[in-house]
Design a protein around this motif. Structure first.
Motif, mmCIF file in Angstrom:
data_model
loop_
_atom_site.group_PDB
_atom_site.id
_atom_site.type_symbol
_atom_site.label_atom_id
_atom_site.label_comp_id
_atom_site.label_asym_id
_atom_site.label_seq_id
_atom_site.Cartn_x
_atom_site.Cartn_y
_atom_site.Cartn_z
ATOM 1 N N LEU A 85 -52.986 95.496 -26.341
ATOM 2 C CA LEU A 85 -52.729 96.315 -27.518
ATOM 3 C C LEU A 85 -51.825 95.596 -28.519
ATOM 4 C CD1 LEU A 85 -52.266 99.790 -25.803
ATOM 5 C CD2 LEU A 85 -54.218 99.035 -27.160
ATOM 6 N N GLY A 86 -52.165 94.329 -28.771
ATOM 7 C CA GLY A 86 -51.441 93.546 -29.764
ATOM 8 C C GLY A 86 -50.306 92.719 -29.209
ATOM 9 N N ASN A 87 -49.887 92.971 -27.977
ATOM 10 C CA ASN A 87 -48.816 92.201 -27.351
ATOM 11 C C ASN A 87 -49.413 91.102 -26.483
ATOM 12 O OD1 ASN A 87 -47.015 93.915 -28.535
ATOM 13 N ND2 ASN A 87 -46.451 95.001 -26.680
ATOM 14 N N ASP A 88 -48.926 89.877 -26.655
ATOM 15 C CA ASP A 88 -49.412 88.736 -25.881
ATOM 16 C C ASP A 88 -48.461 88.427 -24.730
ATOM 17 O OD1 ASP A 88 -51.694 88.282 -27.396
ATOM 18 O OD2 ASP A 88 -50.629 87.024 -28.831
ATOM 19 N N PHE A 89 -49.047 88.098 -23.566
ATOM 20 C CA PHE A 89 -48.258 87.753 -22.386
ATOM 21 C C PHE A 89 -48.834 86.509 -21.725
ATOM 22 C CE2 PHE A 89 -47.884 92.328 -22.914
ATOM 23 C CZ PHE A 89 -46.507 92.481 -22.938
ATOM 24 N N ILE A 90 -47.939 85.659 -21.236
ATOM 25 C CA ILE A 90 -48.321 84.469 -20.487
ATOM 26 C C ILE A 90 -48.016 84.722 -19.019
ATOM 27 C CG2 ILE A 90 -47.877 82.014 -20.137
ATOM 28 C CD1 ILE A 90 -46.942 82.001 -23.134
ATOM 29 N N PHE A 91 -49.029 84.613 -18.169
ATOM 30 C CA PHE A 91 -48.896 84.893 -16.739
ATOM 31 C C PHE A 91 -48.898 83.588 -15.941
ATOM 32 C CE2 PHE A 91 -49.557 89.115 -17.911
ATOM 33 C CZ PHE A 91 -49.580 89.970 -16.818
ATOM 34 N N PHE A 92 -47.936 83.466 -15.034
ATOM 35 C CA PHE A 92 -47.898 82.377 -14.062
ATOM 36 C C PHE A 92 -47.977 82.975 -12.667
ATOM 37 C CE2 PHE A 92 -45.606 80.502 -17.674
ATOM 38 C CZ PHE A 92 -46.253 79.280 -17.796
ATOM 39 N N GLU A 93 -48.760 82.355 -11.778
ATOM 40 C CA GLU A 93 -48.862 82.831 -10.400
ATOM 41 C C GLU A 93 -47.829 82.117 -9.538
ATOM 42 O OE1 GLU A 93 -52.952 82.333 -9.306
ATOM 43 O OE2 GLU A 93 -53.547 84.222 -10.251
ATOM 44 N N ASP A 94 -46.580 82.492 -9.746
ATOM 45 C CA ASP A 94 -45.472 81.868 -9.026
ATOM 46 C C ASP A 94 -44.210 82.659 -9.324
ATOM 47 O OD1 ASP A 94 -43.939 80.139 -7.516
ATOM 48 O OD2 ASP A 94 -44.670 78.327 -8.504
ATOM 49 N N LYS A 95 -43.161 82.442 -8.543
ATOM 50 C CA LYS A 95 -41.854 82.979 -8.904
ATOM 51 C C LYS A 95 -41.364 82.243 -10.144
ATOM 52 C CE LYS A 95 -40.449 84.341 -4.231
ATOM 53 N NZ LYS A 95 -39.436 84.170 -3.153
ATOM 54 N N CYS A 96 -40.374 82.798 -10.800
ATOM 55 C CA CYS A 96 -39.889 82.184 -12.040
ATOM 56 C C CYS A 96 -39.403 80.760 -11.787
ATOM 57 C CB CYS A 96 -38.756 83.023 -12.623
ATOM 58 S SG CYS A 96 -38.140 82.369 -14.193
ATOM 59 N N ILE A 97 -40.001 79.814 -12.493
ATOM 60 C CA ILE A 97 -39.639 78.404 -12.343
ATOM 61 C C ILE A 97 -39.191 77.809 -13.670
ATOM 62 C CG2 ILE A 97 -41.076 77.952 -10.323
ATOM 63 C CD1 ILE A 97 -43.283 77.050 -12.191
ATOM 64 N N LEU A 98 -39.005 78.655 -14.685
ATOM 65 C CA LEU A 98 -38.595 78.198 -16.016
ATOM 66 C C LEU A 98 -37.245 78.805 -16.365
ATOM 67 C CD1 LEU A 98 -41.966 78.688 -17.966
ATOM 68 C CD2 LEU A 98 -41.132 76.607 -16.841
ATOM 69 N N ASP A 99 -36.451 78.076 -17.169
ATOM 70 C CA ASP A 99 -35.196 78.655 -17.638
ATOM 71 C C ASP A 99 -35.437 79.395 -18.956
ATOM 72 O OD1 ASP A 99 -35.155 76.766 -19.792
ATOM 73 O OD2 ASP A 99 -34.063 75.325 -18.553
ATOM 74 N N SER A 100 -34.413 80.057 -19.457
ATOM 75 C CA SER A 100 -34.561 80.910 -20.639
ATOM 76 C C SER A 100 -34.998 80.120 -21.872
ATOM 77 C CB SER A 100 -33.260 81.657 -20.926
ATOM 78 O OG SER A 100 -32.198 80.758 -21.168
ATOM 79 N N GLY A 151 -38.378 92.213 -31.050
ATOM 80 C CA GLY A 151 -38.448 92.525 -32.485
ATOM 81 C C GLY A 151 -39.556 93.531 -32.749
ATOM 82 N N LEU A 152 -40.059 93.542 -33.980
ATOM 83 C CA LEU A 152 -41.181 94.413 -34.304
ATOM 84 C C LEU A 152 -42.359 94.060 -33.397
ATOM 85 C CD1 LEU A 152 -41.143 94.515 -38.216
ATOM 86 C CD2 LEU A 152 -40.688 96.429 -36.669
ATOM 87 N N THR A 153 -42.955 95.059 -32.791
ATOM 88 C CA THR A 153 -44.033 94.804 -31.837
ATOM 89 C C THR A 153 -45.203 95.744 -32.092
ATOM 90 O OG1 THR A 153 -44.522 94.600 -29.475
ATOM 91 C CG2 THR A 153 -43.069 96.376 -30.121
ATOM 92 N N ASP A 154 -46.391 95.282 -31.754
ATOM 93 C CA ASP A 154 -47.597 96.053 -32.072
ATOM 94 C C ASP A 154 -47.725 97.326 -31.250
ATOM 95 O OD1 ASP A 154 -48.213 94.151 -33.899
ATOM 96 O OD2 ASP A 154 -49.956 93.337 -32.863
ATOM 97 N N SER A 155 -47.149 97.355 -30.058
ATOM 98 C CA SER A 155 -47.173 98.564 -29.236
ATOM 99 C C SER A 155 -46.136 98.426 -28.134
ATOM 100 C CB SER A 155 -48.561 98.800 -28.634
ATOM 101 O OG SER A 155 -48.889 97.797 -27.698
ATOM 102 N N CYS A 156 -45.735 99.565 -27.568
ATOM 103 C CA CYS A 156 -44.737 99.566 -26.497
ATOM 104 C C CYS A 156 -45.047 100.722 -25.564
ATOM 105 C CB CYS A 156 -43.333 99.703 -27.077
ATOM 106 S SG CYS A 156 -42.024 99.845 -25.825
ATOM 107 N N ILE A 157 -45.449 100.426 -24.335
ATOM 108 C CA ILE A 157 -45.873 101.460 -23.397
ATOM 109 C C ILE A 157 -44.696 102.309 -22.905
ATOM 110 C CG2 ILE A 157 -46.879 101.897 -21.134
ATOM 111 C CD1 ILE A 157 -48.945 101.186 -23.222
ATOM 112 N N SER A 158 -43.600 101.679 -22.484
ATOM 113 C CA SER A 158 -42.468 102.482 -21.999
ATOM 114 C C SER A 158 -41.876 103.314 -23.128
ATOM 115 C CB SER A 158 -41.407 101.592 -21.341
ATOM 116 O OG SER A 158 -40.901 100.628 -22.242
ATOM 117 N N GLY A 159 -41.956 102.809 -24.374
ATOM 118 C CA GLY A 159 -41.539 103.599 -25.522
ATOM 119 C C GLY A 159 -42.461 104.779 -25.745
#
Length: 247
Positions: free
Chosen positions: A9-24, A182-190
């Protein structure tokens, strides 16, 4: 590093099949519009009790408690990529917030179920609601993105802000400014929070449609849960090489 990019719904997500291996900083880098570009990064890992465990990070690199659109994208990933089959069609996942969520597919849409959120404060014109992210809902006569942006900036370190306007019967216009995004196209929990607010002030009904910039959120509640559903698209599957972060 193999990744999957989803649009929810307008929000883009990048999925990795692993535990978090990147820093902020690395997470923030790949979320930039001139890089891979996303509103958040999701890390999926196996679980002995659930279909998956997941962690979600906002585009600023900070960890988020939960993200409904990311959960719906996870439903797509488990069903279509991981091929996890269930006799009842239901998949469960565990989030960083230690909450269990039911996700799945309904017709051509993907849904997530939330427990009814906690109302912190409420009036006939607005509310502060915890779902489990903190949301400020404002009922308005006319949606104003500039006003939302100004208010959102003021509260960007504390909570998500939203404006909602009744269109007709069970249909509402809904806009969002998310903490860490920031401004986002949609927010489910909202949207879940706004649904709860509208019903508490006798302004809503069991089934609602929220019109967002990213598309329609379909909401339906019972005594235990609120279900939010909408379209998910797999944008592409890609790969990041080690020297990507050294350039």
């Amino acid at each position: 590093m193999i990744f999957y990019k989803y649009n929810a719904l307008g929000n883009d997500f990048i999925f990795f099949e692993d535990k978090c291996i990147l820093d902020s900083k690395q997470i923030s880098l790949i979320c930039r519009e001139n890089e891979i570009g996303a509103d958040g990064v999701v890390f999926i890992s196996p679980s002995s009790k659930y279909d998956a465990k997941f962690e979600i990070y906002n585009k600023d690199g900070n960890r988020a408690l939960v993200c409904g659109n990311a959960l719906r994208a996870l439903a797509y990933h488990l069903i279509n990529i991981k091929k996890i089959k269930k006799d009842n069609g239901v998949r469960t996942v565990k989030a960083f917030a230690r909450e269990k969520y039911e996700i799945g597919k309904l017709n051509n849409e993907y849904y997530v179920k939330f427990k009814h959120p906690e109302i912190i404060s409420i009036s006939n014109s607005g509310a502060i609601i915890k779902a489990p992210n903190l949301h400020m809902i404002k009922l308005v006569d006319k949606i104003d993105i500039a006003r939302l942006y100004e208010v959102g900036l003021s509260f960007k370190d504390y909570l998500n802000t939203h404006e909602i306007m009744k269109v007709n019967n069970n249909t509402f216009a809904f806009i969002s400014f998310e903490k860490g995004v920031g401004l986002t196209d949609s927010c489910i929990s909202g949207a879940i929070s706004a649904y709860e607010f509208l019903n508490k002030i006798n302004f809503g009904c069991q089934k609602m449609v929220f019109k967002t910039i990213g598309g329609d959120i379909n909401l339906e509640g019972d005594n235990n849960f609120i279900k939010a559903s909408g379209i998910i698209k797999l944008v592409y599957k890609g790969e990041i090489y080690e020297d990507y972060f050294c350039a």
